[in-house]
Scaffold this active site. Structure first.
Site, short mmCIF file in Angstrom:
data_model
loop_
_atom_site.label_atom_id
_atom_site.label_comp_id
_atom_site.label_asym_id
_atom_site.label_seq_id
_atom_site.Cartn_x
_atom_site.Cartn_y
_atom_site.Cartn_z
N PHE A 235 0.87 -1.18 0.00
CA PHE A 235 0.00 0.00 0.00
C PHE A 235 0.90 1.22 0.00
CE2 PHE A 235 -1.66 3.73 2.03
CZ PHE A 235 -2.98 3.82 1.65
N GLU A 236 0.71 2.09 -0.98
CA GLU A 236 1.41 3.37 -0.95
C GLU A 236 0.53 4.38 -1.66
OE1 GLU A 236 5.05 2.73 -3.22
OE2 GLU A 236 6.24 2.64 -1.40
N ILE A 237 0.40 5.54 -1.06
CA ILE A 237 -0.06 6.71 -1.80
C ILE A 237 1.09 7.69 -1.66
CG2 ILE A 237 -1.77 8.55 -2.00
CD1 ILE A 237 -3.78 6.69 -0.59
#
Ligand code: GDP
Ligand code: MN
Length: 339
Positions: A235-237
């Protein structure tokens, strides 16, 4: 330029009669999903969930990437899931495969040792290609170049809560560059020389080290040793300008030349995390408590009752990884002065 309402279709195309699309302002952002053709069913599930929980109202575009051409079947099954723009890209060979200058004997020996030591993915070359690609190349893919922000999604992950605001705009408006939902310890055997390499780079390039950085989250002795804490990068933003900028470009090139992506098994998670901790200020790293997220075997599920209810969350807060013995989250909170 992001107020082009035609992009979102006419009101008649609203997914649900009583819903309003958030058409006021969008970030220059995309989802990015690296997948194999064999990941089709898991990719369908992930896209279906992020559409349900967030993107049916926001319609951010998607970029799917693969080192092999996506099959027509893959594109057909994915395209039906959203009216958002979707692009399917082929990864250039030089962004994926093991470079010629890697000493294959040394790489083979490294893999054999990890297989003997039973390290997960220890014998896999393709896993190493993937980690190096996610570390240094996804943001340079021609389909990604037009975007600034991305949200990384993997096949078979789960989004457990409604996301009723735009996390990209949140990042932009609050000057964040990197975000996470889960933080944990890395397997030391996958990165035996990474920290030394990082510190060599930091000594050579003090100009890149940010004021108020998050080194203290990863090291209790000002960099002498690494406590193995990192943000879980499935998960990365995050802001690709950070990866494309001079500090990270020099950093990735330096790491890459040491060969540790192949001689060891350096993951994109510690590489991204360490870079964010050194080259950004700690306040530019954001913990998305309200995003309920699951990647097997771990879940982040907010323990804030109001957020959990507002998000109509399908996860059990009691199962949240946050204060698990293997989680680094309490270290993060202490470091950030929140506990
Ligand atoms: P893990 O999360 O560390 O267990 O690794 P995954 O197997 O989930 O891989 C991480 C991401 O890279 C996922 O999005 C996978 O679909 C993708 N991936 C892994 N290996 C390959 C590969 O050889 N080719 C492609 N195209 N994608 C891959
Ligand atoms: Mn995964």
């Amino acid at each position: 330029g992001n107020s082009d309402t035609s992009y979102y279709g006419l009101p008649g195309n609203l997914p649900f009669a009583n819903e309003t699309l958030a058409i006021n302002r969008h970030a220059n952002a995309t989802f990015v999903i690296l997948a194999r053709n064999s990941d089709l069913q898991g990719t369908v599930r992930s896209v279906r969930e992020i559409e349900d929980r967030f993107n049916r109202k926001y319609r951010y575009p998607y970029v799917f990437l693969n080192e092999e051409p996506f099959t027509d079947e893959f594109k057909k099954r994915i395209s039906v899931l959203s009216s958002a723009k979707m692009e399917f890209g082929l990864i250039p060979k030089e962004h994926w495969f093991q470079p010629d200058w890697i000493d294959e004997k040394k790489a083979t020996a490294g893999r054999e040792k990890m297989v003997a030591d039973k390290i997960i993915y220890g014998g896999s070359v393709s896993y190493r290609n993937m980690c190096r690609f996610n570390s240094g190349f996804f943001f340079r893919h021609p389909l990604m170049e037009k975007y600034r922000w991305y949200w990384r999604i993997e096949p078979d992950v789960h989004f457990h809560c409604d996301i009723d605001y735009d996390p990209f705009l949140y990042m932009e408006q609050n000057k964040k560059i990197y975000s996470f939902t889960i933080t944990m310890y890395e397997y030391e055997a996958t990165i035996p020389t990474l920290w030394k390499t990082v510190m060599d780079f930091a000594k050579k390039h003090p100009e890149y080290i940010a004021k108020d950085n998050a080194l203290g989250f990863m090291s209790s002795n000002n960099g002498d040793t690494y406590n193995l804490c990192h943000f879980w990068s499935n998960f990365e933003i995050a802001d690709m300008e950070f990866w494309r900028g001079p500090a990270y470009t020099a950093f990735f090139d330096y790491l890459d030349k040491q060969g540790g992506f192949y001689y060891e098994r350096w993951g994109d998670a510690p590489v991204h995390s360490i870079a964010a901790a050194l080259f950004a200020s700690k306040d530019q790293i954001h913990f998305f408590d309200d995003i309920g997220y699951e990647h097997n075997p771990y879940i982040h599920c907010t323990k804030d009752k109001a957020k959990w209810e507002k998000g109509k969350c399908s996860c059990d807060p009691a199962r949240s990884f946050d204060y698990d013995g293997y989680s680094c989250f309490s270290k993060w909170e202490t470091f950030m002065g929140k506990r």
